[in-house]
Design a protein around this motif. Structure first.
Motif, PDB file in Angstrom:
ATOM      1  N   THR A 132       0.740  -1.127  -0.079  1.00  0.00           N
ATOM      2  CA  THR A 132      -0.032  -0.012   0.011  1.00  0.00           C
ATOM      3  C   THR A 132       1.008   1.196  -0.137  1.00  0.00           C
ATOM      4  O   THR A 132       0.658   2.240  -0.762  1.00  0.00           O
ATOM      5  CB  THR A 132      -1.060   0.050   1.249  1.00  0.00           C
ATOM      6  N   ASN A 134       3.933   1.433  -0.878  1.00  0.00           N
ATOM      7  CA  ASN A 134       4.536   1.531  -2.302  1.00  0.00           C
ATOM      8  C   ASN A 134       3.862   2.118  -3.206  1.00  0.00           C
ATOM      9  O   ASN A 134       4.206   2.826  -4.199  1.00  0.00           O
ATOM     10  CB  ASN A 134       5.398   0.160  -2.548  1.00  0.00           C
ATOM     11  N   THR A 135       2.581   1.663  -3.352  1.00  0.00           N
ATOM     12  CA  THR A 135       1.745   2.155  -4.189  1.00  0.00           C
ATOM     13  C   THR A 135       1.452   3.601  -4.435  1.00  0.00           C
ATOM     14  O   THR A 135       1.470   4.089  -5.354  1.00  0.00           O
ATOM     15  CB  THR A 135       0.334   1.155  -4.522  1.00  0.00           C
ATOM     16  N   ALA A 139       2.222   6.085  -7.170  1.00  0.00           N
ATOM     17  CA  ALA A 139       1.055   6.845  -8.071  1.00  0.00           C
ATOM     18  C   ALA A 139       1.407   8.235  -7.925  1.00  0.00           C
ATOM     19  O   ALA A 139       1.171   8.849  -8.986  1.00  0.00           O
ATOM     20  CB  ALA A 139      -0.209   6.179  -7.350  1.00  0.00           C
ATOM     21  N   PHE A 179       7.222   0.819  -9.496  1.00  0.00           N
ATOM     22  CA  PHE A 179       5.967  -0.133  -9.793  1.00  0.00           C
ATOM     23  C   PHE A 179       6.560  -1.529 -10.213  1.00  0.00           C
ATOM     24  O   PHE A 179       5.677  -2.553 -10.039  1.00  0.00           O
ATOM     25  CB  PHE A 179       5.599   0.267 -11.136  1.00  0.00           C
ATOM     26  N   VAL A 182       6.164  -3.170  -6.830  1.00  0.00           N
ATOM     27  CA  VAL A 182       4.604  -3.349  -6.555  1.00  0.00           C
ATOM     28  C   VAL A 182       4.312  -4.511  -7.004  1.00  0.00           C
ATOM     29  O   VAL A 182       3.661  -5.286  -6.484  1.00  0.00           O
ATOM     30  CB  VAL A 182       3.855  -2.298  -7.088  1.00  0.00           C
TER      31      VAL A 182
END
Length: 199
Positions: A132, A134-135, A139, A179, A182
């Motif tokens: 979470t 990392n995302t 983003a 990513f 991710v």
């Protein structure tokens, strides 16, 4: 005279024969080898995630470019710490990388004791939290990188990547690496869930 010695064979009773253990131990679950394979693959994925997370944090943290021309009052420079989003990215990805390093001993425990549920359960919960974070960082940074490349004519934000090419290249690479981390986290969570499901 020759004395002959006689050997007397005494058969073992059935109660003594029952107490003997076999010399070759048979494993209780012969199909349990796949859990060890999953744990080894988990460890390898964690090493890959450490590499990508630290590469992302290092690339973003060292992104800095100064244009060769300047005026008497202005020097044109772009750095990651000019934008709070990029600062958040560096801190968050560094935390994720630190967590991944600290999770390696638990992954080793899962290799040594493939039937243990505790380490896997702990890893799947903490992996979800790290995923979470990392995302969110990736983003947020991706949105700023998009603006740096394309700008926004409605708000008069100009694209800066034509002037700051090296800076944009580094931050774009950092976002891509985050990513990739991710995706590795998703694989780690699926592997842990699969291993827990089979218990």
């Amino acid at each position: 005279m020759k004395s002959e010695s006689a050997a007397i064979d005494i058969p073992e009773s059935s109660s003594v024969a029952k107490g003997k253990a076999p010399l070759i131990a048979v494993s209780r679950n012969e199909k349990g080898g796949y859990r060890k394979g999953i744990a080894i693959f988990d460890f390898i994925l964690r090493l890959a995630a450490i590499a990508t997370a630290l590469a992302a944090a290092a690339a973003m943290g060292t992104s800095d470019e100064t244009l060769p021309f300047f005026t008497q009052f202005f020097q044109f420079q772009a750095s990651y710490d000019d934008l709070p989003t990029f600062q958040f990215f560096v801190i968050a990805i560094a935390i994720v990388g630190g967590y991944l390093v600290l999770s390696l001993p638990f992954s080793i425990v899962a290799i040594v004791r493939p039937h243990a549920v505790g380490p896997r359960l702990l890893l799947i919960i903490l992996d979800a939290v790290a995923l979470t974070l990392n995302t969110a960082a990736g983003a947020a940074a991706a949105a700023i990188v998009y603006l740096a490349h394309n700008g926004n004519s409605n708000t008069n934000w100009l694209a800066i990547c034509q002037q700051y090419g090296d800076f944009c290249q580094k931050v774009s690479g950092a976002v891509v690496a985050s990513f990739i981390t991710v995706v590795i986290f998703v694989f780690l969570i699926v592997l842990s869930a699969f291993a827990l499901r089979r218990h």
